[in-house]
Design a protein around this motif. Structure first.
Motif, PDB file in Angstrom:
ATOM      1  N   GLY A  11      71.063 -27.344 -83.040  1.00  0.00           N
ATOM      2  CA  GLY A  11      71.886 -27.322 -84.239  1.00  0.00           C
ATOM      3  C   GLY A  11      72.618 -26.001 -84.260  1.00  0.00           C
ATOM      4  N   SER A  12      73.250 -25.705 -85.335  1.00  0.00           N
ATOM      5  CA  SER A  12      74.030 -24.485 -85.451  1.00  0.00           C
ATOM      6  C   SER A  12      73.153 -23.245 -85.296  1.00  0.00           C
ATOM      7  CB  SER A  12      74.736 -24.468 -86.809  1.00  0.00           C
ATOM      8  OG  SER A  12      75.501 -23.300 -86.928  1.00  0.00           O
ATOM      9  N   GLY A  13      73.286 -22.584 -84.156  1.00  0.00           N
ATOM     10  CA  GLY A  13      72.581 -21.337 -83.903  1.00  0.00           C
ATOM     11  C   GLY A  13      71.093 -21.467 -83.649  1.00  0.00           C
ATOM     12  N   MET A  14      70.577 -22.674 -83.430  1.00  0.00           N
ATOM     13  CA  MET A  14      69.148 -22.855 -83.160  1.00  0.00           C
ATOM     14  C   MET A  14      68.945 -23.269 -81.709  1.00  0.00           C
ATOM     15  SD  MET A  14      67.604 -24.602 -86.614  1.00  0.00           S
ATOM     16  CE  MET A  14      68.532 -26.122 -86.494  1.00  0.00           C
ATOM     17  N   SER A  15      68.434 -22.351 -80.921  1.00  0.00           N
ATOM     18  CA  SER A  15      68.199 -22.615 -79.501  1.00  0.00           C
ATOM     19  C   SER A  15      66.775 -23.097 -79.281  1.00  0.00           C
ATOM     20  CB  SER A  15      68.427 -21.349 -78.684  1.00  0.00           C
ATOM     21  OG  SER A  15      69.775 -20.969 -78.771  1.00  0.00           O
ATOM     22  N   ALA A  16      66.620 -23.942 -78.290  1.00  0.00           N
ATOM     23  CA  ALA A  16      65.305 -24.449 -77.915  1.00  0.00           C
ATOM     24  C   ALA A  16      65.199 -24.445 -76.400  1.00  0.00           C
ATOM     25  CB  ALA A  16      65.092 -25.848 -78.457  1.00  0.00           C
ATOM     26  N   LYS A  17      63.967 -24.451 -75.932  1.00  0.00           N
ATOM     27  CA  LYS A  17      63.707 -24.492 -74.494  1.00  0.00           C
ATOM     28  C   LYS A  17      62.562 -25.462 -74.252  1.00  0.00           C
ATOM     29  CE  LYS A  17      62.323 -21.692 -70.577  1.00  0.00           C
ATOM     30  NZ  LYS A  17      61.689 -20.455 -70.180  1.00  0.00           N
ATOM     31  N   VAL A  18      62.746 -26.342 -73.263  1.00  0.00           N
ATOM     32  CA  VAL A  18      61.713 -27.302 -72.886  1.00  0.00           C
ATOM     33  C   VAL A  18      61.347 -27.065 -71.432  1.00  0.00           C
ATOM     34  CG1 VAL A  18      61.219 -29.738 -72.446  1.00  0.00           C
ATOM     35  CG2 VAL A  18      62.371 -29.064 -74.552  1.00  0.00           C
ATOM     36  N   ASP A  19      60.050 -27.055 -71.171  1.00  0.00           N
ATOM     37  CA  ASP A  19      59.533 -26.942 -69.809  1.00  0.00           C
ATOM     38  C   ASP A  19      58.688 -28.163 -69.493  1.00  0.00           C
ATOM     39  OD1 ASP A  19      60.504 -24.308 -69.230  1.00  0.00           O
ATOM     40  OD2 ASP A  19      58.919 -23.504 -70.500  1.00  0.00           O
ATOM     41  N   TYR A  20      58.870 -28.693 -68.302  1.00  0.00           N
ATOM     42  CA  TYR A  20      57.990 -29.699 -67.734  1.00  0.00           C
ATOM     43  C   TYR A  20      57.293 -29.019 -66.561  1.00  0.00           C
ATOM     44  CZ  TYR A  20      59.855 -33.824 -70.158  1.00  0.00           C
ATOM     45  OH  TYR A  20      60.201 -34.757 -71.086  1.00  0.00           O
ATOM     46  N   ILE A  21      55.971 -28.900 -66.619  1.00  0.00           N
ATOM     47  CA  ILE A  21      55.203 -28.334 -65.522  1.00  0.00           C
ATOM     48  C   ILE A  21      54.473 -29.508 -64.860  1.00  0.00           C
ATOM     49  CG2 ILE A  21      53.406 -26.705 -64.828  1.00  0.00           C
ATOM     50  CD1 ILE A  21      54.893 -26.049 -68.124  1.00  0.00           C
TER      51      ILE A  21
END
Length: 149
Positions: free
Chosen positions: A50-60
């Motif tokens: 969304g506006s200015g909301m960063s996320a990070k996803v990892d698959y290990i």
């Protein structure tokens, strides 16, 4: 008349037998726990939620499970245990408690992979699922590209 009745009975038995074979036909999966998963490693993707909301996803991805880690406005971390790998269909099936997931992969290279994770009703449904289209979506996701960490 007797001949007609016998023919009808034979036809009914044949039809019933064919239907039974179709229903009870086992699904053949060429997998064992020793099958090497070609998608091993850590894969990551960063994106805007969304506006200015960063996320990070990892698959290990390991030999016996996939760990999912999401950081950002929503934080999640869970492990899906491997049940079945159908390497020639780029299909990985696993469980988290009583939930069954199927993960499809495409466009794998040395530094990236494209994944689609879907929750399904049963292992049988996951095994029978056809490879999804490029526009396929699951409840929270679509095809996304992840990069080697």
């Amino acid at each position: 008349m007797k001949k007609t009745i016998l023919i009808l009975i034979a036809f009914t038995l044949l039809l019933f037998n064919c239907k039974e074979n179709k229903v009870n036909k086992p699904v053949e999966v060429n997998d064992s726990k020793s099958t090497v998963n070609p998608f091993l490693g850590s894969w990551s993707r960063s994106f805007e939620m969304g506006s200015g909301m960063s996320a990070k996803v990892d698959y290990i991805v390991s030999a016996d499970s996939i760990q999912y880690v999401m950081n950002g406005p929503m934080v999640m971390k869970y492990t899906i245990k491997r049940d079945t790998l159908i390497a020639n269909e780029n299909k990985w099936i696993g469980t988290k408690g009583n939930e069954v997931y199927v993960i499809f992969t495409k466009n794998k290279s040395n530094d990236s992979i494209t994944l689609l994770k879907m929750k399904v009703d049963s292992k049988l449904k996951a095994i029978e699922m056809k490879f999804p289209s490029d526009t396929a979506r699951s409840k929270f996701s679509s095809w996304n590209t992840y990069y080697k960490k």
